[in-house]
Structures are given as structure tokens and as C-alpha cells.
Design an enzyme around this catalytic site. Structure first.
Site, short mmCIF file in Angstrom:
data_model
loop_
_atom_site.label_atom_id
_atom_site.label_comp_id
_atom_site.label_asym_id
_atom_site.label_seq_id
_atom_site.Cartn_x
_atom_site.Cartn_y
_atom_site.Cartn_z
N GLY A 63 0.82 -1.20 0.00
CA GLY A 63 0.00 0.00 0.00
C GLY A 63 0.85 1.25 0.00
CG ASP A 195 -9.33 4.65 1.85
OD1 ASP A 195 -9.86 5.30 0.94
OD2 ASP A 195 -8.27 4.02 1.71
CE1 TYR A 199 -8.53 -1.13 -6.84
CE2 TYR A 199 -10.47 0.24 -6.51
CZ TYR A 199 -9.52 -0.30 -7.34
OH TYR A 199 -9.55 -0.02 -8.69
CG ASP A 214 -6.07 -2.03 3.92
OD1 ASP A 214 -5.20 -2.66 4.54
OD2 ASP A 214 -6.22 -2.07 2.69
#
Length: 269
Positions: A63, A195, A199, A214
Site C-alpha cells: 500500500g 476509506d 479495494y 485496512d
């Protein structure tokens, strides 16, 4: 000391090679140079001595601020997320740090911010799991390293939502689960992912159950931009699932979530 630490990491890396685990990183040396600086090697050495990490292998994902590696404890596969200290920037972190009360007493050096960010992701995962979300279970956070449950089978990570094709009926079930997770995160864990998109949601192929990942950037409800982030998360999910013919109104979803009575908020790291 550095040579001893390097030998230790090479040894556990060699053990992974012997087990023939998948290596997805075609430029392992470059990754090691960017990620495994001396302080990180020392932390890995400490975690290895404690028996938390027995072997570490190839990269699962890369990332903006961190790399995730497949690893092993003495029983199973685990994931080791390493936030890069030397090569990371604050550009993608700043929006989430400014205004987060959990960073109020953190010194504003790069190292201290990253250490706090790592600990915050651990706490966010704990709170999300306690609220009923399917997330990787955190094992330990040490400096810039987060060790957690590996979300996959036999060394192969579960696919991202963006790469997993569903039938329309299954897609509606997944959509409803994701919206419910956003609701639980907001009203039970007092958090906003911040976020969320196709993904950073995994799908367990056997059950087609979503998994949120994440969560380092996730903010508390009192963050000055939490509503903005919540709306964006909902809009991202609604946009993605239009491909399956699901046309839910993001504003209505947001209103339903916001109108619920939340639990007491916490500001802990």
C-alpha cells in the site's frame, strides 16, 4: 547486533522458502531494502524471540504506507503488516490524524505518528470485531508492525471485492452485509472506516462473506470530518454495486444509520 538481527530474519525467511509458500513479490530485494530497515529488523527479531512470528515470507500486498507479508506462528499462517518509516509520507495520513483525539498527545515526529497509527489500527480492529464485523483479528502491535489473522487459505489471500464476481442475488446479500457493517461500525464501535471501497473489502469464497480490512485510517465519530468520511464510504459502496443492478439511495442509507442511537464514544488508542 545488526548482523545478528539480519541473520535471524534471513533464517525465518529461508524457512518459508523451504515450506514452498507462494511469493507474489517479483522484486523481493527491493522490498526488503524499503521495508526492513534496522529498527524494523530489531522489532521482528523481538517478535520472533517471543514466538509470535516463526517464519516470514513473501509480500501479500503493498500500500501507500505499508507492506503486508505472509508469515507463520507455531500453528498457522498469519499476516504481518509493516508500516514503512523511512519511505512513508504523511500525505495520505494527515486527513485522518488531524482532529483525531487519539493523536492529541502524540509527538509529531514521523516515527511517533507511525507508531501511534499502528496501535490505532490494532484498536480499531478490536472495536470492529467486538461490534460484530468480520475483520482480521489483531494479535499484537509493536512499534511499526501489526501482526494479525491471515485472511486466506493455504497461503493465498481471499480475493478483493473488486476481483470477485457474484450472482445478483448473492451480490444483494453482500451489499446488505456491508451496509450493516458500516452501521455497526458507526453505532456500536463509534468508528467510521474512512476509506471503504471494493479495494479494501475481501470476500471469503466459501461463504461469500465480506471482510473489512485496512482500518488504520478509521476515525472516531467526533473527528471533524467523520460525517464526510461516512458519506463517502456509503457512496463508494452504492456506486460499486450498481453493476449488479442494486440502486440504493446513499442519502437514505446515510440517514438511517445516522438516526440510530449510538453507544458511548471512546477516545482510546
Amino acid at each position: 547486533m545488526k548482523k545478528e538481527v539480519t541473520r535471524k530474519v534471513k533464517r525465518i525467511d529461508t524457512e518459508v522458502d523451504k515450506l514452498r509458500m507462494r511469493r507474489k513479490d517479483t522484486d523481493t530485494l527491493k522490498v526488503k531494502e524499503n521495508v526492513f530497515d534496522e529498527p524494523t529488523l530489531k522489532t521482528l527479531y523481538t517478535l520472533s524471540n517471543k514466538g509470535i512470528i516463526e517464519a516470514i515470507g513473501g509480500s501479500i500486498s503493498t500500500g501507500k504506507e505499508a507492506n503486508v507479508f505472509l508469515a507463520e506462528d507455531n500453528e498457522k499462517d498469519i499476516a504481518v503488516k509493516i508500516y514503512r518509516i523511512s519511505s512513508s509520507t504523511f500525505n495520505s495520513m494527515e486527513d485522518y490524524i488531524l482532529g483525531d483525539p487519539r493523536f492529541r498527545n502524540v509527538r509529531h515526529s514521523k516515527r511517533d505518528i507511525i507508531f501511534a497509527w499502528t496501535k490505532k489500527e490494532q484498536r480499531n480492529l478490536v472495536r470492529a470485531k467486538e461490534a460484530g464485523l468480520r475483520v482480521p483479528e489483531p494479535i499484537v502491535a509493536e512499534r511499526n508492525i501489526l501482526v494479525m489473522e491471515f485472511m486466506g487459505n493455504e497461503g493465498v489471500p481471499f480475493p478483493q471485492l473488486k476481483d470477485y464476481r457474484m450472482e445478483k442475488e448473492t451480490a444483494k446479500e453482500a451489499f446488505d452485509t456491508i451496509i450493516n457493517y458500516i452501521d455497526l461500525l458507526y453505532n456500536e464501535a463509534n468508528l467510521v472506516h474512512g476509506d471503504l471501497s471494493e479495494y479494501n473489502i475481501l470476500i471469503i469464497p466459501e461463504t461469500e462473506e465480506p471482510v473489512f480490512i485496512d482500518m488504520g485510517q478509521s476515525v472516531t465519530r467526533e473527528h471533524p470530518r467523520s460525517i464526510e468520511f461516512l458519506i463517502r464510504d456509503i457512496e463508494n459502496i452504492a456506486r460499486y454495486f450498481k453493476k449488479y443492478g442494486i440502486r440504493e439511495d446513499p442519502h437514505q442509507l446515510y440517514t438511517t444509520i445516522r438516526n440510530k442511537e449510538p453507544k458511548n464514544e471512546e477516545n482510546d488508542l
